[in-house]
Design an enzyme around this catalytic site. Sequence first.
Site, PDB file in Angstrom:
ATOM      1  N   LYS A 156       0.814  -1.216   0.000  1.00  0.00           N
ATOM      2  CA  LYS A 156       0.000   0.000   0.000  1.00  0.00           C
ATOM      3  C   LYS A 156       0.846   1.263   0.000  1.00  0.00           C
ATOM      4  CE  LYS A 156      -0.912   0.370   4.996  1.00  0.00           C
ATOM      5  NZ  LYS A 156      -0.282   1.674   5.212  1.00  0.00           N
ATOM      6  N   THR A 157       1.998   1.249   0.682  1.00  0.00           N
ATOM      7  CA  THR A 157       2.857   2.434   0.663  1.00  0.00           C
ATOM      8  C   THR A 157       3.357   2.692  -0.752  1.00  0.00           C
ATOM      9  OG1 THR A 157       3.555   2.006   2.940  1.00  0.00           O
ATOM     10  CG2 THR A 157       4.914   3.504   1.642  1.00  0.00           C
ATOM     11  N   ASP A 199      -3.728   7.687   4.726  1.00  0.00           N
ATOM     12  CA  ASP A 199      -3.289   6.318   4.985  1.00  0.00           C
ATOM     13  C   ASP A 199      -3.841   5.861   6.331  1.00  0.00           C
ATOM     14  OD1 ASP A 199      -2.001   3.949   4.557  1.00  0.00           O
ATOM     15  OD2 ASP A 199      -0.026   4.664   5.185  1.00  0.00           O
ATOM     16  N   GLU A 200      -3.943   4.549   6.529  1.00  0.00           N
ATOM     17  CA  GLU A 200      -4.430   3.969   7.790  1.00  0.00           C
ATOM     18  C   GLU A 200      -5.788   4.570   8.182  1.00  0.00           C
ATOM     19  OE1 GLU A 200      -2.902   1.505   8.779  1.00  0.00           O
ATOM     20  OE2 GLU A 200      -0.764   1.697   8.368  1.00  0.00           O
ATOM     21  N   GLN A 253      -7.107  -4.326  10.436  1.00  0.00           N
ATOM     22  CA  GLN A 253      -5.937  -3.829  11.154  1.00  0.00           C
ATOM     23  C   GLN A 253      -6.251  -2.594  11.994  1.00  0.00           C
ATOM     24  OE1 GLN A 253      -2.057  -4.183   8.926  1.00  0.00           O
ATOM     25  NE2 GLN A 253      -3.419  -4.519   7.192  1.00  0.00           N
ATOM     26  N   ARG A 258       3.218  -9.384  10.595  1.00  0.00           N
ATOM     27  CA  ARG A 258       4.519  -8.696  10.485  1.00  0.00           C
ATOM     28  C   ARG A 258       5.611  -9.685  10.084  1.00  0.00           C
ATOM     29  NH1 ARG A 258       2.421  -4.685   9.311  1.00  0.00           N
ATOM     30  NH2 ARG A 258       0.574  -6.001   9.425  1.00  0.00           N
TER      31      ARG A 258
END
Length: 757
Positions: free
Chosen positions: A33-34, A216-217, A247, A599
């Site tokens: 996504k980044t 974002d997020e 998340q 992660r």
Amino acid sequence: MDPLLADLTDAQREAVTHMEGPLLILAGPGSGKTRVVTHRVAWLLQQGVPGRHVLALTFTNKAADEMAGRIERLVGNHAIWVGTFHRFCARLLRKYASLVGIQENYTIYDADESVKALRQAIGRLHVDVERFSPDSIASAISWAKNNLILPDQYQAKPGHPLGKIVQQVYPAYQQQLTSSNAVDFDDLLLHVATMLRDNPEVRASLDERFRYILLDEYQDTNLAQYAIARALSIDYPNLAVTGDPDQSIYGWRGANLNNILDFERDYPEVHVVRLEQNYRSTQRILRVAAELIAHNVRRKEKGLFTENGPGAPVRLVTYSTQKDEAEGIAARIAADIGRGRRRPRDFAVFYRVNALSRSLEIALRELGVPYQMVNGLEFFQRKEIKDVLAYLHLLDNPRDEMALLRVINVPARGIGRTTLERLADHAARHGLSLLEAARQAGQVTALGRRAVGQLGKFIAMFDHLTAAVDRPVEELLGLVLSESGYQRQLAESKDEEDQQRLANVEELLTVARDFDERHDEAGRLEAFLEETCLVNDTDAWETDADRVTLMTLHASKGLEFPVVYLIAVEEGILPHERSREQPQQLEEERRLMFVGITRAQQELQLSTARYRDFRGQRKLTIPSSFLMELPRDEMDVETPGIEQAALREPDFSDFDPCCDDAVFSEPEEPVVRRAPSAPTIHLTTAAALANGGPLPRTVSSDVFRQGMKVLHATFGLGRIVAISGPATDRQATVQFPPPVGQKRIALSEGSLQPVGK
């Protein structure tokens, strides 16, 4: 194909090239996504959108810095505004502060300072709050602010005693902040949201300025952030949000999961793109994560998949005690490092609360494995750092009562509680700030002559420092340390803890030097204080350091490691005991474990201990209910030592319940600390001069440091009280004996030589 798009998948390309109208990018963990966000910014610029019209916001400083760096590598520097939500709002408030009743040099209070201000407000109200802690009242006020409820709008629910207290205290607390020209973290968002609501012209001008907004997020935004995003995308509804409901782990901090779940209802014309391919984890790790999160109800379905190999099975290990758990994990890590199979930086250990780190630290230390604890807040929460920064806050904002109370008698100046109480009474009667009242100490009949004299000395020092507020922050900080006597007090102490404090204060000078090199002169002090206030957990994490990483599950968000250990997967810890009767909180705990699992890139171990020290007691644990939701065919189950341990009770001889911390207490000091930047120097400068010989050759400017004794060929012996400037033009302010006094000397001239330390 355009080079920007050539190495993207179809879904990623679809998200990057969407131009007009709202966009929802549902991005699973490890789905790039980044990469999508940064390429989307580059694409907009390539299509002719000016950089000033693009706003990109995320949730941590490290993520923002990474995003800005990637964009610059793709398309160069286009003056795009990339940052965190809180920093964006803090910067807006500097410009529009008057619209919300504060001044542009406002102070940002951290959680500790906010609670102190709250206690003061409660004390002035004479409200009986014995049944409720200040923290519970502060949490209720924070909830109100996150939900855009102003002090005069707050209404207690019938039969809700805490609400009745909050209804009285909230307005008084807000008035306390306003009189000190201060805001808390929640105010940064609340003030901007209300400013946009109440000032249509300002809202329209900012909407026109930021025509393309990327958030974002988005699953972690609260109602205030939602309102700000909506207000800035009315005339130009090009709002692109990226997130994953699976998340969302900050509900306890006010995050509203409905913001992302209802985005398609809020924006009926939205274009939805799903990023479902995972590039990070093995197939087994991804399947374990997917089966766990499938038990949640409040989510958006995604079909996560990966083209990575199956990888090793996920290990589920049950140890006898938490000591065995820590020693077992440390031994595995040490063995992999010893065989040359892994480097220390390949490993991360996650836990639900900081208190669980202690046994891990001991075990890693005994095996000589280097590690670092990730808690960027820790450095700036230290007493000595907060003391020194309080001086800067007061210089920037003389109305800051919390800062004044913190520094007026630090180091000790004989200004005690009684003096301050009488000073506060005078200030209240005459409508003055505490600093203004101190200037009038001679008019306060209740103060004795000695108190008046000490207050006068403090004011004289403050005024002298005020004349230097426009200097580089490193230099101003050095002057504060010198003129306040703070550095001298620590340097002369024989206490080992004071020497560590001195090292930390000197490290703050390094922080200030780094800041000066990145900023020009305009508004430098305010920008520095803002940066130190809005620190994230991961800001102090040295990503290039070759050390094992220890961190909480919350801090792990957005990161990845080849090998992950997730410890204490037990009822009451993960999921946390507070979630037991709350289905929504239980789902958030499951999302937290999902974040931890995803992660891991190549190896994952989950562990429990049969016995664990918990809140001062050693208890028999219950494995987490979440473990029952995992696919055992993808896992290896290990029980080292359990068979033997089952025949006898564990040895608890080393357990001292009096010394055990509560589960929410702070952990021990990390074993790895950044050393002070300058080495200890020993030269025979004085002897050379005494014998008529020449001064030693010019030494590097990096040798000189705050507080160092130096010798000048003309002015003689002196002490450095401040240093500033880039490496090519370092300037030292040196205090020489009368009649010379202070001199600013360019270190490149070579006229100064260090003498001893």
